[in-house]
Design a protein around this motif. Structure first.
Motif, PDB file in Angstrom:
ATOM      1  N   ILE A  23      -4.862 -11.267   4.350  1.00 21.71           N
ATOM      2  CA  ILE A  23      -4.726 -11.548   3.032  1.00 21.71           C
ATOM      3  C   ILE A  23      -3.248 -11.395   2.292  1.00 21.71           C
ATOM      4  CG2 ILE A  23      -4.865  -9.811   0.711  1.00 21.71           C
ATOM      5  CD1 ILE A  23      -7.684  -8.845   1.995  1.00 21.71           C
ATOM      6  N   ALA A  24      -2.378 -10.521   3.010  1.00 20.07           N
ATOM      7  CA  ALA A  24      -1.012 -10.798   2.652  1.00 20.07           C
ATOM      8  C   ALA A  24      -0.359 -12.468   2.798  1.00 20.07           C
ATOM      9  CB  ALA A  24      -0.290  -9.900   3.536  1.00 20.07           C
ATOM     10  N   ARG A  25      -0.904 -12.925   4.065  1.00 20.95           N
ATOM     11  CA  ARG A  25      -0.395 -14.091   4.268  1.00 20.95           C
ATOM     12  C   ARG A  25      -0.939 -15.268   3.268  1.00 20.95           C
ATOM     13  NH1 ARG A  25      -2.267 -13.724  10.691  1.00 20.95           N
ATOM     14  NH2 ARG A  25      -0.252 -13.022  11.680  1.00 20.95           N
ATOM     15  N   ALA A  26      -2.385 -15.030   3.125  1.00 14.92           N
ATOM     16  CA  ALA A  26      -2.860 -16.144   1.995  1.00 14.92           C
ATOM     17  C   ALA A  26      -2.298 -15.958   0.603  1.00 14.92           C
ATOM     18  CB  ALA A  26      -4.498 -15.618   1.903  1.00 14.92           C
ATOM     19  N   SER A  33       4.858 -12.811  -3.937  1.00 11.67           N
ATOM     20  CA  SER A  33       5.788 -12.054  -3.380  1.00 11.67           C
ATOM     21  C   SER A  33       4.883 -10.762  -2.824  1.00 11.67           C
ATOM     22  CB  SER A  33       6.929 -11.448  -4.095  1.00 11.67           C
ATOM     23  OG  SER A  33       7.583 -12.613  -4.129  1.00 11.67           O
ATOM     24  N   ILE A  34       5.057 -10.009  -1.716  1.00 13.79           N
ATOM     25  CA  ILE A  34       4.000  -9.117  -1.355  1.00 13.79           C
ATOM     26  C   ILE A  34       4.562  -7.922  -0.887  1.00 13.79           C
ATOM     27  CG2 ILE A  34       2.339  -8.825   0.540  1.00 13.79           C
ATOM     28  CD1 ILE A  34       1.499 -11.287  -0.962  1.00 13.79           C
ATOM     29  N   VAL A  35       4.027  -6.855  -1.461  1.00 12.54           N
ATOM     30  CA  VAL A  35       4.283  -5.431  -0.860  1.00 12.54           C
ATOM     31  C   VAL A  35       3.114  -4.959   0.063  1.00 12.54           C
ATOM     32  CG1 VAL A  35       4.717  -2.955  -1.607  1.00 12.54           C
ATOM     33  CG2 VAL A  35       5.652  -4.996  -2.971  1.00 12.54           C
ATOM     34  N   ILE A  36       3.572  -4.756   1.113  1.00  9.13           N
ATOM     35  CA  ILE A  36       2.548  -4.234   2.044  1.00  9.13           C
ATOM     36  C   ILE A  36       2.627  -2.750   2.103  1.00  9.13           C
ATOM     37  CG2 ILE A  36       2.113  -4.102   4.653  1.00  9.13           C
ATOM     38  CD1 ILE A  36       1.625  -6.716   3.719  1.00  9.13           C
ATOM     39  N   VAL A  37       1.293  -2.064   2.050  1.00 13.06           N
ATOM     40  CA  VAL A  37       1.244  -0.704   2.077  1.00 13.06           C
ATOM     41  C   VAL A  37       0.419  -0.323   3.433  1.00 13.06           C
ATOM     42  CG1 VAL A  37       0.347   1.615   1.094  1.00 13.06           C
ATOM     43  CG2 VAL A  37       1.027  -0.414  -0.352  1.00 13.06           C
ATOM     44  N   ALA A  38       1.208   0.405   4.022  1.00 13.52           N
ATOM     45  CA  ALA A  38       0.580   1.137   5.640  1.00 13.52           C
ATOM     46  C   ALA A  38       0.773   2.552   5.562  1.00 13.52           C
ATOM     47  CB  ALA A  38       1.314   0.660   6.726  1.00 13.52           C
ATOM     48  N   ASP A  41       1.762   2.950  10.428  1.00 10.68           N
ATOM     49  CA  ASP A  41       2.564   2.174  11.337  1.00 10.68           C
ATOM     50  C   ASP A  41       3.699   1.271  10.881  1.00 10.68           C
ATOM     51  OD1 ASP A  41       2.879   0.323  13.638  1.00 10.68           O
ATOM     52  OD2 ASP A  41       0.630   0.186  13.787  1.00 10.68           O
ATOM     53  N   LYS A  42       4.773   1.962  10.743  1.00 14.04           N
ATOM     54  CA  LYS A  42       5.924   1.424  10.155  1.00 14.04           C
ATOM     55  C   LYS A  42       6.320  -0.072  10.988  1.00 14.04           C
ATOM     56  CE  LYS A  42      11.021   1.944   9.123  1.00 14.04           C
ATOM     57  NZ  LYS A  42      12.118   3.126   9.471  1.00 14.04           N
ATOM     58  N   GLU A  43       6.087   0.008  12.457  1.00 14.68           N
ATOM     59  CA  GLU A  43       6.474  -1.095  12.993  1.00 14.68           C
ATOM     60  C   GLU A  43       5.652  -2.369  12.677  1.00 14.68           C
ATOM     61  OE1 GLU A  43       6.396  -2.549  17.911  1.00 14.68           O
ATOM     62  OE2 GLU A  43       6.320  -0.288  17.393  1.00 14.68           O
ATOM     63  N   ALA A  44       4.212  -2.037  12.699  1.00 14.77           N
ATOM     64  CA  ALA A  44       3.222  -3.211  12.301  1.00 14.77           C
ATOM     65  C   ALA A  44       3.609  -3.640  10.806  1.00 14.77           C
ATOM     66  CB  ALA A  44       1.860  -2.841  12.289  1.00 14.77           C
ATOM     67  N   ALA A  45       4.079  -2.980   9.827  1.00 15.38           N
ATOM     68  CA  ALA A  45       4.192  -3.505   8.611  1.00 15.38           C
ATOM     69  C   ALA A  45       5.665  -3.975   8.386  1.00 15.38           C
ATOM     70  CB  ALA A  45       4.330  -1.903   7.406  1.00 15.38           C
ATOM     71  N   GLU A  46       6.455  -3.727   9.167  1.00 13.65           N
ATOM     72  CA  GLU A  46       7.968  -4.356   9.227  1.00 13.65           C
ATOM     73  C   GLU A  46       7.494  -5.884   9.943  1.00 13.65           C
ATOM     74  OE1 GLU A  46       9.952  -1.741  11.521  1.00 13.65           O
ATOM     75  OE2 GLU A  46      11.353  -1.236   9.653  1.00 13.65           O
ATOM     76  N   ALA A  47       6.616  -6.091  10.901  1.00 11.00           N
ATOM     77  CA  ALA A  47       6.525  -7.020  11.579  1.00 11.00           C
ATOM     78  C   ALA A  47       5.729  -8.178  10.458  1.00 11.00           C
ATOM     79  CB  ALA A  47       5.413  -6.999  12.727  1.00 11.00           C
ATOM     80  N   VAL A  49       6.153  -8.130   7.308  1.00  9.59           N
ATOM     81  CA  VAL A  49       7.440  -8.218   6.372  1.00  9.59           C
ATOM     82  C   VAL A  49       8.380  -9.515   6.934  1.00  9.59           C
ATOM     83  CG1 VAL A  49       9.352  -7.762   5.204  1.00  9.59           C
ATOM     84  CG2 VAL A  49       7.348  -6.346   5.146  1.00  9.59           C
ATOM     85  N   ARG A  50       8.543  -9.130   8.388  1.00 11.58           N
ATOM     86  CA  ARG A  50       9.501 -10.178   8.992  1.00 11.58           C
ATOM     87  C   ARG A  50       8.811 -11.648   8.976  1.00 11.58           C
ATOM     88  NH1 ARG A  50      10.387  -5.967  12.386  1.00 11.58           N
ATOM     89  NH2 ARG A  50       8.961  -6.831  14.092  1.00 11.58           N
ATOM     90  N   GLU A  51       7.377 -11.581   9.282  1.00 12.71           N
ATOM     91  CA  GLU A  51       6.759 -12.971   9.262  1.00 12.71           C
ATOM     92  C   GLU A  51       6.816 -13.692   7.972  1.00 12.71           C
ATOM     93  OE1 GLU A  51       2.216 -14.437   9.917  1.00 12.71           O
ATOM     94  OE2 GLU A  51       2.711 -12.501  10.249  1.00 12.71           O
ATOM     95  N   LEU A  52       6.462 -12.833   7.036  1.00  8.10           N
ATOM     96  CA  LEU A  52       6.350 -13.667   5.664  1.00  8.10           C
ATOM     97  C   LEU A  52       7.983 -13.777   5.141  1.00  8.10           C
ATOM     98  CD1 LEU A  52       4.162 -11.069   3.588  1.00  8.10           C
ATOM     99  CD2 LEU A  52       3.524 -13.309   4.657  1.00  8.10           C
ATOM    100  N   GLU A  53       8.911 -13.134   5.426  1.00  6.35           N
ATOM    101  CA  GLU A  53      10.353 -13.602   5.176  1.00  6.35           C
ATOM    102  C   GLU A  53      10.721 -14.827   6.055  1.00  6.35           C
ATOM    103  OE1 GLU A  53      12.084  -9.427   3.665  1.00  6.35           O
ATOM    104  OE2 GLU A  53      12.314 -10.045   5.982  1.00  6.35           O
TER     105      GLU A  53
END
Length: 251
Positions: A23-26, A33-38, A41-47, A49-53
C-alpha cells in the motif's frame, strides 16, 4: 510544524511488511509522501523508507502501538511535523492469531480488538481535523474476508474486522459533510510472508476460502484498490466495502 508539503501525505499503519508495504508503495507511486507506522520492527520500517526514498519519494516512519490511546496523537503529529499536512489514513495494522474461543483469554481477545479496531478508531479520531482541511481527505480501513464468512478459532479477528465494517459506515455518514471519504478494502486469500511474530503459518480458513481461479492474490492487488479509493477518481465512493478476493466470496 514544517512548511506545508506540496504532495498529499498518507499514514499507513502496519506499513512495514506485506499488504501495508505494498500500500505504501502504491500510494507513493500515485504521488503521495508516506509515513510508515510499525509497532516494533524498526529495521523493517527503515527498509521501506529507504526503498521509497530511493525511488524519489519522501517518506518517514514512527514506531508506535496503535492500540494505545496516546499513540494516535504521536503518529498524526509526526506526519504534521514532517510534512505539514495529512490527506490519507490507511488503517491496516492487525494481528491474526488463531485459538479456540473457549481457550481464549480476555487479554488475548482484547489484544486483537485493540490493534485492529481500537487503533482504527483512535487514528481516525486524531486525523479527522487534518483530513477535513485536506483537498480530498480519505480514510481506508483494511478488513478481512472472515468478517463475512466466519472462521474457526478466530472469534477475536472476525469480531474486530466485522467491527471495522461498521466503523467504516458510521464514519462515512458522519464525515461526508467534511469532505472525507471512508471506505473498507476486504482482502481475501493473499500470498504474504508469514514468518514474522504473530502470524499464523497456515491459517485453517484458507482451506475453505478458495478463489475462482484457484490462485492466491497478491499484496499489490489489495494495494491497487486502496490507491484508487485514496485518489481523485474515487471521490464519489464512500461508505463502501470493496472485496478483493478473487471470487472466494460473492456478497
Amino acid at each position: 510544524m514544517s512548511e506545508v508539503h506540496s504532495r498529499p501525505v498518507a499514514i499507513v499503519t502496519g506499513g512495514s511488511r506485506n499488504i501495508g508495504r505494498a500500500i505504501a508503495r502504491a500510494l507513493a507511486a500515485g504521488g503521495a509522501s508516506i509515513v510508515i507506522v510499525a509497532r516494533s520492527d524498526k529495521e523493517a520500517a527503515e527498509a521501506v523508507v529507504r526503498e521509497l526514498e530511493a525511488a524519489g519519494v519522501e517518506a518517514s516512519f514512527v514506531l508506535a502501538d496503535v492500540a494505545r490511546e496516546s499513540s494516535a496523537d504521536i503518529i498524526v503529529d509526526h506526519a504534521l511535523q514532517r510534512f505539514g499536512r495529512l490527506d490519507i489514513l490507511v488503517n491496516n495494522a492487525a494481528i491474526r492469531r488463531e485459538k479456540p474461543v473457549e481457550a481464549m483469554s480476555f487479554a488475548e481477545w482484547h489484544e486483537i480488538l485493540g490493534i485492529c479496531l481500537d487503533g482504527a478508531f483512535l487514528l481516525s479520531r486524531a486525523a479527522i481535523p487534518h483530513l477535513s482541511a485536506a483537498p480530498a481527505g480519505a480514510i481506508i480501513n483494511i478488513g478481512g474476508l472472515t468478517a463475512y464468512t466466519g472462521a474457526p478459532n478466530r472469534a477475536h479477528v472476525v469480531a474486530a474486522k466485522a467491527g471495522l465494517d461498521g466503523l467504516t459506515k458510521a464514519l462515512a455518514v458522519e464525515l461526508a459533510p467534511r469532505g472525507i471519504t471512508v471506505n473498507l478494502v476486504s482482502p481475501g486469500r493473499i500470498g504474504t510472508d508469514r514468518s514474522h511474530a504473530g502470524a499464523e503459518k497456515n491459517p485453517a480458513h484458507h482451506a475453505r476460502n478458495v478463489t475462482l481461479s484457484g490462485k492466491e492474490g497478491t499484496a499489490e492487488d489489495v494495494a491497487a484498490m486502496v490507491a484508487y479509493l485514496a485518489g481523485p477518481a474515487a471521490r464519489f465512493v464512500t461508505g463502501q466495502t470493496v472485496h478483493v478476493n478473487g471470487g472466494a466470496f460473492l456478497p
